[in-house]
Design a protein around this motif. Structure first.
Motif, PDB file in Angstrom:
ATOM      1  N   CYS A  74     -21.150 -31.151 -29.692  1.00 55.13           N
ATOM      2  CA  CYS A  74     -19.790 -30.655 -30.215  1.00 55.13           C
ATOM      3  C   CYS A  74     -19.539 -30.581 -31.887  1.00 55.13           C
ATOM      4  O   CYS A  74     -18.777 -30.558 -32.901  1.00 55.13           O
ATOM      5  N   CYS A  79     -16.688 -31.669 -34.704  1.00 56.05           N
ATOM      6  CA  CYS A  79     -15.503 -30.674 -33.941  1.00 56.05           C
ATOM      7  C   CYS A  79     -15.094 -32.189 -34.167  1.00 56.05           C
ATOM      8  O   CYS A  79     -15.561 -33.291 -32.812  1.00 56.05           O
ATOM      9  N   CYS A  97     -10.483 -32.284 -29.735  1.00 54.51           N
ATOM     10  CA  CYS A  97     -10.082 -33.445 -28.876  1.00 54.51           C
ATOM     11  C   CYS A  97      -9.487 -34.800 -29.468  1.00 54.51           C
ATOM     12  O   CYS A  97      -8.567 -35.004 -28.544  1.00 54.51           O
TER      13      CYS A  97
HETATM   14  S1  SF4 Z   1     -12.377 -30.048 -28.897  1.00 56.91           S
HETATM   15 FE1  SF4 Z   1     -14.025 -32.752 -28.594  1.00 56.91          FE
HETATM   16  S2  SF4 Z   1     -15.314 -31.863 -26.704  1.00 56.91           S
HETATM   17 FE2  SF4 Z   1     -14.762 -30.309 -27.417  1.00 56.91          FE
HETATM   18  S3  SF4 Z   1     -16.820 -29.490 -29.124  1.00 56.91           S
HETATM   19 FE3  SF4 Z   1     -14.850 -30.703 -30.434  1.00 56.91          FE
HETATM   20  S4  SF4 Z   1     -15.571 -32.633 -30.036  1.00 56.91           S
HETATM   21 FE4  SF4 Z   1     -16.144 -31.850 -28.786  1.00 56.91          FE
END
Ligand code: SF4
Ligand code: B12
Ligand code: SF4
Length: 377
Positions: free
Chosen positions: A196, A199, A202
């Motif tokens: 991840c 990021c 989510c």
């Molecule tokens: S959205 Fe969530 S699960 Fe997907 S890469 Fe980003 S942190 Fe990871």
């Protein structure tokens, strides 16, 4: 041994499984589950507690099991969903528990033919057994566990359903995904977020703040739990966050950048039910038990039953801002089923139709509905 394993992999792929990988069955060192249960994050899914030990220990499910075959079924969407009513994408198919099962039966036969074992030497599950499917899939390298707790595939993104076959057969284990320059600073085998990076999309996007920590879902706050598993009244504090989600929730899946690698599925083990996604909110509010049974026959949605779906539809209507739905909601506020009345009253009030409820309120006797009338928003 390798040649037989590769033949098995080929035959299972030909049956419609989009990923086929093997793991050896030592007990999992996954501490996520005990901690999750200890914190009460399972809500009222007591079956998770009852089967916790088995979930970590395949030998307790099938004594003598040597391997676990992890299977992925890609349900990558052909086109985006959205609009005034949102459904979990997996739900816009016939129930995958039913449609994947014939594939598992055929997979068992392949195992018997190639390895000379009998039916009692293996057991298969698709979401139906005491198996920590995501952990096993991570160990077998089907993907990695994201901060959204999903098993994310580098080939299919978040759109992979999982199935498992435990077997008294020795298969060469496939390697888990590892980072190129991995610093193993966690004692947990499948600690979430491996690929991840920085990021947090989510975690930030979850409408009901259901992630107390990366990779950990508090089912009590999760829209998927509330709209599918909860059979009773949905907590008032969560209803606004439910937005347009009438059954399940894909928000933490949709926002994930790993979906850029997703491809539309072959769907050999799935049957698309696009017509459900086309239903309008007004049509849902007009459902009768008979029409519910006819429209949702064969889909996973039948599991919430008529009253559960109407409950959810009332919440979505309350959140819609669409006052043309008020007459239908007022009718539902007089429905025979108290669970529907509770949520219809909430929706009418949220749309500013309080005055339309006066005569109904006078005759109401059920405590849960009276509580709804008395609630201050
Ligand atoms: S959205 Fe969530 S699960 Fe997907 S890469 Fe980003 S942190 Fe990871
Ligand atoms: C109970 C359950 C739910 C519950 C609880 C969800 C949850 N996060 O646990 C509810 C009803 C909320 C739910 C919702 C959904 N579910 Co569900 N669910 C299950 C079920 C039956 C058990 C999951 C479980 O064991 N949970 C307990 C937690 C502790 O385990 P886990 O998240 O699976 O495991 C991870 C953690 O333990 C973590 N971990 C490991 N070590 C450590 C250490 C530490 C310190 C920490 C913090 C964590 C950690 O990594 C583990 C491996 O992934 C599985 C089927 C199965 N038999 O496995 C399907 C399953 C997980 N669900 C699935 C799906 C599709 C969904 C939804 C997308 C449905 C929807 N659209 O509405 C949402 C997604 C919500 C989300 N982000 O997780 C798929 C997921 C497929 C995939 N690619 O990951 C599964 C595998 C069903 C299937 N056969 O395909 N689900
Ligand atoms: S499924 Fe929806 S409510 Fe549940 S954790 Fe993901 S974004 Fe939040």
């Amino acid at each position: 041994m390798e040649a037989r394993a590769e033949e098995l992999r080929r035959r299972l792929a030909a049956l419609g499984f989009d990923d086929v990988r093997f793991a050896a069955t030592a007990a999992l060192t996954d501490e996520g589950l005990p901690a999750w249960l200890a914190a009460g994050l399972q809500a009222d899914m007591q079956w998770m507690e009852r089967t916790a030990e088995k979930r970590l220990q395949p030998d307790a499910v099938l004594p003598g099991a040597r391997s676990i075959i992890m299977l992925g079924v890609n349900y990558g969407p052909a086109r985006p969903t959205g609009g005034s009513v949102q459904w979990a994408r997996y739900a816009l198919h016939d129930d995958y528990h039913d449609t994947v099962k014939p594939g598992l039966v055929a997979a068992g036969r392949a195992l018997e033919e190639i390895y000379g074992v009998k039916g009692e030497d293996y057991r298969y599950y698709v979401d139906t057994g005491p198996v920590l499917e995501r952990s096993w899939a991570a160990r077998a390298g089907v993907g990695f566990v994201g901060k959204n707790a999903m098993l994310i595939s580098r080939r299919y993104g978040n759109w992979l359903l999982l199935a498992a076959i435990l077997a008294r057969v020795e298969l060469p284990p496939d390697p888990p995904i590892r980072k190129k320059f991995e610093i193993r600073n966690s004692k947990f085998e499948n600690a979430p977020g491996l690929l991840c990076g920085k990021c947090t999309r989510c975690l930030d996007a979850c409408p009901t703040n259901a992630f107390p920590r990366p990779g950990v879902v508090d089912a009590r706050r999760c829209i998927s739990y509330q709209t599918i598993e909860n059979k009773g009244v949905i907590p008032r504090a969560l209803r606004a966050g439910i937005g347009a989600h009438v059954y399940g929730c894909d928000v933490c899946l949709e926002v994930c950048p790993w979906n850029r690698f997703a491809q539309a599925g072959r769907r050999m083990l799935l049957t698309v039910r696009d017509e459900i996604g086309a239903l309008t909110l007004a049509e849902l509010l007009e459902l009768t038990p008979e029409r519910f049974a006819a429209v949702f026959k064969g889909t996973p949605i039948k599991r919430v039953k008529f009253a559960g779906l109407l409950r959810n539809a009332c919440i979505v209507a309350g959140n819609s801002g669409d006052r043309s739905l008020l007459p239908a909601l007022v009718r539902l506020a007089a429905h025979d089923v108290a669970l529907i009345r509770v949520h219809a009253v909430w929706a009418v009030r949220r749309l500013g139709g309080d005055a339309m409820l006066a005569s109904l309120r006078a005759g109401e006797k059920d405590a849960s509905v009276l509580e709804e009338y008395a609630a201050a928003d």
